[in-house]
Design a protein around this motif. Structure first.
Motif, PDB file in Angstrom:
ATOM      1  N   SER A  12     -25.836  -8.948   3.738  1.00 22.80           N
ATOM      2  CA  SER A  12     -25.309 -10.164   4.379  1.00 22.80           C
ATOM      3  C   SER A  12     -25.786 -10.277   5.818  1.00 22.80           C
ATOM      4  O   SER A  12     -26.180 -11.361   6.270  1.00 22.80           O
ATOM      5  N   TYR A 153     -28.277  -9.516  -3.861  1.00 21.41           N
ATOM      6  CA  TYR A 153     -28.958  -9.987  -2.652  1.00 21.41           C
ATOM      7  C   TYR A 153     -29.323 -11.466  -2.786  1.00 21.41           C
ATOM      8  O   TYR A 153     -29.084 -12.261  -1.868  1.00 21.41           O
ATOM      9  N   LEU A 156     -26.200 -13.642  -2.572  1.00 25.96           N
ATOM     10  CA  LEU A 156     -25.739 -13.735  -1.186  1.00 25.96           C
ATOM     11  C   LEU A 156     -26.623 -14.683  -0.386  1.00 25.96           C
ATOM     12  O   LEU A 156     -26.134 -15.452   0.451  1.00 25.96           O
ATOM     13  N   ILE A 160     -25.213 -17.852   1.688  1.00 31.59           N
ATOM     14  CA  ILE A 160     -25.335 -17.900   3.149  1.00 31.59           C
ATOM     15  C   ILE A 160     -26.242 -19.046   3.586  1.00 31.59           C
ATOM     16  O   ILE A 160     -25.939 -19.769   4.547  1.00 31.59           O
TER      17      ILE A 160
END
Length: 204
Positions: A12, A153, A156, A160
Motif C-alpha cells: 500500500s 498487490y 490494492l 488506491i
C-alpha cells in the motif's frame, strides 16, 4: 505465507507513492471522468501483474545481474515518459467537452497504463526485493502464495488509484476552462519529464 498483513502494508505504501502510474490515473480522471479513468487503472494493474510474474523468471534475474539489460530497459522507459511529457506540453488546452475527450478508446488507455508499468525496470526490482521476504522459493505452496501476493498487490493498486482518480475527478469543476486545460497539460507534461529524468539517471 509469512506476515501477509505486513506485505499489504508495504504494498500500500509503495502504491501510494506518486509515480508515472499514479500520474496517469490522475490525468485520465481529469480528462475522462471517474469511469473513464478505470481502463487506464486496470492497465496499470495488469502491467504490475505481468511485471511481478516476469520478476520470478529469468528476465528478472537478467535485469538484476546484467547492467546492459537494465540500462536498455531504463532508457526505453525514460524515452516513453519523455515522449508523453513533450506531447502534453505541446498539446493545446484540454477541454472536457471536446469530441476527442469523449471518443478516446478505453483499450488505448488500458494499453498506455500497462506500458507504463512494463517499461519501468524499478517495478521489477521491487518485486525481486519484496517477494523473497514473504515466500520461500522452495516452498511447496510457492505458486499459490505467489499468486496471492501478486493478486493482492494488483487489487490494492486498483483501489488506491481509484481513490486518486476520485480526488482528481472532484477537481474538474475548478479546471473546466481554458486556463485549467492549459494547467492540466503543462503540469502533467512536466511531471512525466521529471519522472523520465529520474528514471534515466537512476541506478539499480
Amino acid at each position: 505465507m509469512h506476515h501477509y498483513p505486513l506485505f499489504l502494508l508495504m504494498a500500500s505504501l509503495a502504491i501510494l507513492t506518486p509515480g508515472p502510474g499514479v500520474l496517469n490515473s490522475l490525468g485520465n480522471a481529469l480528462r475522462f471522468g471517474l469511469r473513464g479513468s478505470l481502463p487506464g487503472i486496470l492497465g496499470v494493474a495488469c502491467g504490475s501483474f505481468i511485471v511481478a510474474a516476469l520478476s520470478a523468471t529469468g528476465l528478472g534475474l537478467l535485469l538484476a545481474t546484467s547492467a546492459l539489460a537494465f540500462t536498455a530497459l531504463k532508457w526505453l522507459g525514460a524515452g516513453y515518459l519523455f515522449y508523453l511529457g513533450i506531447k502534453l506540453l505541446r498539446a493545446p488546452a484540454f477541454r472536457f467537452d471536446a469530441p476527442e475527450a469523449k471518443r478516446t478508446s478505453p483499450w488505448r488507455q488500458f494499453a498506455a497504463g500497462m506500458l507504463l508499468q512494463l517499461s519501468n525496470p524499478k517495478s521489477i526490482f521491487f518485486f525481486l526485493a519484496i517477494f523473497p521476504q514473504f515466500i520461500a522459493a522452495g516452498s511447496a505452496h510457492y505458486t499459490s502464495d505467489f499468486l496471492l501476493l501478486v493478486s493482492s498487490y494488483s487489487a490494492l493498486l486498483v483501489l488506491i488509484h481509484s481513490a486518486y482518480a476520485l480526488l482528481a475527478h472532484s477537481l474538474r469543476r475548478w479546471l473546466d476552462n481554458e486556463r485549467g486545460g492549459h494547467l492540466i497539460n503543462k503540469a502533467s507534461g512536466a511531471s512525466f519529464l521529471v519522472f523520465g529524468s529520474l528514471l534515466a539517471t537512476s541506478n539499480r
